[in-house]
Design a protein around this motif. Structure first.
Motif, PDB file in Angstrom:
ATOM      1  N   ARG A 152      -1.519   2.295  11.659  1.00  0.00           N
ATOM      2  CA  ARG A 152      -2.212   2.250  10.357  1.00  0.00           C
ATOM      3  C   ARG A 152      -1.238   2.524   9.217  1.00  0.00           C
ATOM      4  NH1 ARG A 152      -7.898   4.910   9.571  1.00  0.00           N
ATOM      5  NH2 ARG A 152      -7.499   3.770   7.684  1.00  0.00           N
ATOM      6  N   GLN A 153      -0.363   3.511   9.420  1.00  0.00           N
ATOM      7  CA  GLN A 153       0.591   3.847   8.373  1.00  0.00           C
ATOM      8  C   GLN A 153       1.559   2.687   8.124  1.00  0.00           C
ATOM      9  OE1 GLN A 153       3.113   7.209   9.212  1.00  0.00           O
ATOM     10  NE2 GLN A 153       3.606   7.510   7.061  1.00  0.00           N
ATOM     11  N   SER A 169      -0.237  -0.043   6.270  1.00  0.00           N
ATOM     12  CA  SER A 169      -0.422   0.330   4.872  1.00  0.00           C
ATOM     13  C   SER A 169       0.876   0.161   4.084  1.00  0.00           C
ATOM     14  CB  SER A 169      -0.906   1.769   4.776  1.00  0.00           C
ATOM     15  OG  SER A 169      -1.009   2.182   3.439  1.00  0.00           O
ATOM     16  N   MET A 170       1.987   0.556   4.674  1.00  0.00           N
ATOM     17  CA  MET A 170       3.279   0.432   3.996  1.00  0.00           C
ATOM     18  C   MET A 170       3.691  -1.029   3.833  1.00  0.00           C
ATOM     19  SD  MET A 170       5.271   3.640   5.744  1.00  0.00           S
ATOM     20  CE  MET A 170       6.803   3.344   4.915  1.00  0.00           C
ATOM     21  N   SER A 171       3.164  -1.909   4.685  1.00  0.00           N
ATOM     22  CA  SER A 171       3.466  -3.333   4.599  1.00  0.00           C
ATOM     23  C   SER A 171       2.540  -4.048   3.627  1.00  0.00           C
ATOM     24  CB  SER A 171       3.335  -3.990   5.978  1.00  0.00           C
ATOM     25  OG  SER A 171       4.273  -3.443   6.866  1.00  0.00           O
ATOM     26  N   GLY A 172       1.617  -3.314   3.033  1.00  0.00           N
ATOM     27  CA  GLY A 172       0.721  -3.896   2.052  1.00  0.00           C
ATOM     28  C   GLY A 172      -0.583  -4.404   2.628  1.00  0.00           C
ATOM     29  N   ASN A 203      -9.346  -3.247   5.820  1.00  0.00           N
ATOM     30  CA  ASN A 203      -9.480  -4.308   6.820  1.00  0.00           C
ATOM     31  C   ASN A 203      -9.260  -3.792   8.227  1.00  0.00           C
ATOM     32  OD1 ASN A 203      -9.925  -6.089   4.783  1.00  0.00           O
ATOM     33  ND2 ASN A 203      -7.874  -6.968   4.792  1.00  0.00           N
ATOM     34  N   ILE A 204      -8.781  -2.566   8.373  1.00  0.00           N
ATOM     35  CA  ILE A 204      -8.540  -1.977   9.687  1.00  0.00           C
ATOM     36  C   ILE A 204      -9.752  -1.130  10.016  1.00  0.00           C
ATOM     37  CG2 ILE A 204      -7.090  -0.463  11.080  1.00  0.00           C
ATOM     38  CD1 ILE A 204      -4.797  -1.127   9.196  1.00  0.00           C
ATOM     39  N   THR A 205     -10.482  -1.516  11.029  1.00  0.00           N
ATOM     40  CA  THR A 205     -11.684  -0.782  11.385  1.00  0.00           C
ATOM     41  C   THR A 205     -11.488  -0.072  12.711  1.00  0.00           C
ATOM     42  OG1 THR A 205     -12.634  -2.703  12.493  1.00  0.00           O
ATOM     43  CG2 THR A 205     -13.180  -2.393  10.159  1.00  0.00           C
ATOM     44  N   LYS A 206     -12.178   1.021  12.850  1.00  0.00           N
ATOM     45  CA  LYS A 206     -12.159   1.780  14.092  1.00  0.00           C
ATOM     46  C   LYS A 206     -13.260   1.253  14.982  1.00  0.00           C
ATOM     47  CE  LYS A 206     -12.609   6.403  15.958  1.00  0.00           C
ATOM     48  NZ  LYS A 206     -12.870   7.797  15.671  1.00  0.00           N
ATOM     49  N   THR A 207     -12.925   0.964  16.209  1.00  0.00           N
ATOM     50  CA  THR A 207     -13.938   0.509  17.160  1.00  0.00           C
ATOM     51  C   THR A 207     -14.242   1.622  18.137  1.00  0.00           C
ATOM     52  OG1 THR A 207     -12.272  -0.398  18.643  1.00  0.00           O
ATOM     53  CG2 THR A 207     -13.214  -1.900  17.008  1.00  0.00           C
ATOM     54  N   ASP A 208     -15.508   1.746  18.505  1.00  0.00           N
ATOM     55  CA  ASP A 208     -15.915   2.792  19.456  1.00  0.00           C
ATOM     56  C   ASP A 208     -16.273   2.178  20.782  1.00  0.00           C
ATOM     57  OD1 ASP A 208     -15.630   5.107  17.811  1.00  0.00           O
ATOM     58  OD2 ASP A 208     -17.374   4.386  16.693  1.00  0.00           O
TER      59      ASP A 208
END
Length: 83
Positions: free
Chosen positions: A66-67, A70-73, A78-83
């Motif tokens: 995730r980090q 995020s650093m790549s823009g 758009n990143i969701t956590k799936t359970d």
């Protein structure tokens, strides 16, 4: 938490094992960098301990991805956590 070198583990293993038994965890270093964590496993909890370690490693990997995204823009929405 006590730190021991690989050399300490090789030359004075009793000290490392005694500390592991009393404190529950020991960090092993190689060339001054932490490379391993030894943890005391309570009787009957091996599977639970392994599961917890694997879950923690997975969360670390997920947070790292995730980090980097995020650093790549890439928007984190758009990143969701799936359970």
């Amino acid at each position: 938490m006590n730190f021991y070198t690989v050399r300490d583990l090789r030359n004075t293993p009793k000290s490392v094992w005694d500390n592991l038994s009393s404190d529950g965890e020991v960090v092993i270093t190689n060339n001054g960098k932490p490379t391993a964590i030894m943890i005391n496993i309570v009787d009957g909890s091996f599977e639970e301990t392994i599961k917890a370690i694997r879950q923690a490693k997975a969360m670390i990997a997920f947070n790292s991805m995730r980090q980097k995204a995020s650093m790549s823009g890439y928007p984190l929405s758009n990143i969701t956590k799936t359970d």
